[in-house]
Design an enzyme around this catalytic site. Sequence first.
Site, mmCIF file in Angstrom:
data_model
loop_
_atom_site.group_PDB
_atom_site.id
_atom_site.type_symbol
_atom_site.label_atom_id
_atom_site.label_comp_id
_atom_site.label_asym_id
_atom_site.label_seq_id
_atom_site.Cartn_x
_atom_site.Cartn_y
_atom_site.Cartn_z
ATOM 1 N N ARG A 36 17.012 22.876 -33.582
ATOM 2 C CA ARG A 36 16.394 23.799 -34.545
ATOM 3 C C ARG A 36 17.261 23.960 -35.802
ATOM 4 N NH1 ARG A 36 13.696 28.627 -30.845
ATOM 5 N NH2 ARG A 36 11.704 27.572 -30.515
ATOM 6 N N LYS A 197 0.361 26.740 -14.110
ATOM 7 C CA LYS A 197 -0.762 27.647 -13.894
ATOM 8 C C LYS A 197 -1.905 27.491 -14.878
ATOM 9 C CE LYS A 197 1.827 31.340 -11.716
ATOM 10 N NZ LYS A 197 2.372 32.679 -11.919
ATOM 11 N N GLY A 354 8.533 24.135 -24.839
ATOM 12 C CA GLY A 354 9.895 23.931 -24.343
ATOM 13 C C GLY A 354 10.001 22.909 -23.212
ATOM 14 N N GLY A 377 6.083 28.999 -27.866
ATOM 15 C CA GLY A 377 4.940 29.916 -27.903
ATOM 16 C C GLY A 377 4.012 29.670 -29.082
#
Length: 398
Positions: A36, A197, A354, A377
């Site tokens: 980053r 999930k 990630g 996110g």
Amino acid sequence: MAWKTLDEVDLDGKVVLVRVDINVPVENGKVTDATRIEKIVPTVQDIMSKGGKPVLLAHFGRPKGQVVPEMSLEPLVPALEKAFGFPVKFAKDCIGGPAKEAVGALQKGEVLLLENTRFHAGEEKNDPMLAAEMGALGEVYVNDAFSAAHRAHASTEGIAKILPAAAGRLMEAELKALEAALGDPDRPVTAVVGGAKVSTKLDLLGNLVAKVDHLIIGGGMANTFLVAQGIDVGKSLAERDMADTAKEIMEKAKAAGCKIHLPVDVVVAREFKAGAENETVANDACPADAMILDAGPKSVEEISKVFENSRTLIWNGPLGAFEIAPFDAATNAAAAKAAELTREEKLISVAGGGDTVAALNKAGAAKDFSYISTAGGAFLEWMEGKVLPGVAALDQQS
Ligand code: 3PG
Ligand code: MG
């Protein structure tokens, strides 16, 4: 895309407040992955070459409005200096006396880093007062933090309404790559969605089936789809209460002309550990006392064919338990195939999240992808079709 780039704002002689995301992993005071930081170098250097003085605004961790010394940005100064090749000064607050003095003393050829914006409660509340105080420090605002653009915070959203604003080079690259992949892509478009999930990726699946031609489902969530088809998956991780939801997604996909691909064969084991004894069986033949830990070679073959017939690929989530060999095999093989097609310029490949980036790095495939997002996110929310507040605020300006 209505936002401005660094080429469309006057930076000469100006103090430029740059929102960056340097929320990097640190162990024992050392940055363990500087990606980053490296990615914001072009923006910082460009601002300097255009005569501007960059003042960096950033968060680190989640201090929740308190001053938490362990979440200070100061220890990152050496890593920033190394990456930028310029001296980096530091101010102990992002507003008030310390910030004003440091900005006043900043010379051309230097960069200033302000302390963690989240030390102020107003940051996450998007308090206009805090945005105004930060805004008063500079003359132009640049947002280069795509990976924090899903947060409507004072330093990502509020401040963009106060000053002339532009996207930094990283933000620009992210938005262009993502737009090319999902906004107006070369078809057919394929999405790979994996991970544990269904419940955490419902919005994402719902948005994707309406937009892509092929949806490859892997990881634990594929088990839930198998259960929805009446298949017994033994002790596998599956959200059995989500079976109806999975059915609805399959129906929506059918209506939209999106083909869903589930594993046709699976690798099963009795233990969740590296090197566990395992066998490959058809997707409906998982023994009652075993669990599915990866997709099998026939599935990989099918995935490879889908990739070969695609022009654009968007990838989020591993296909199996990639952290433990040999259950990383399907992820590695599919990633290698995507990398090969990308090198041959037959495929545009974009990945984010990630876990995904870790899996593609582990597979040695990330470097060949057309674009790897720095976002977790924010990438997911973008895949869900959501408007990112940090981006929307840049749009409003133009
Ligand atoms: C991240 O690392 O995901 C971004 O920096 C955003 O951080 P957050 O999830 O704490 O808002
Ligand atoms: Mg996050």
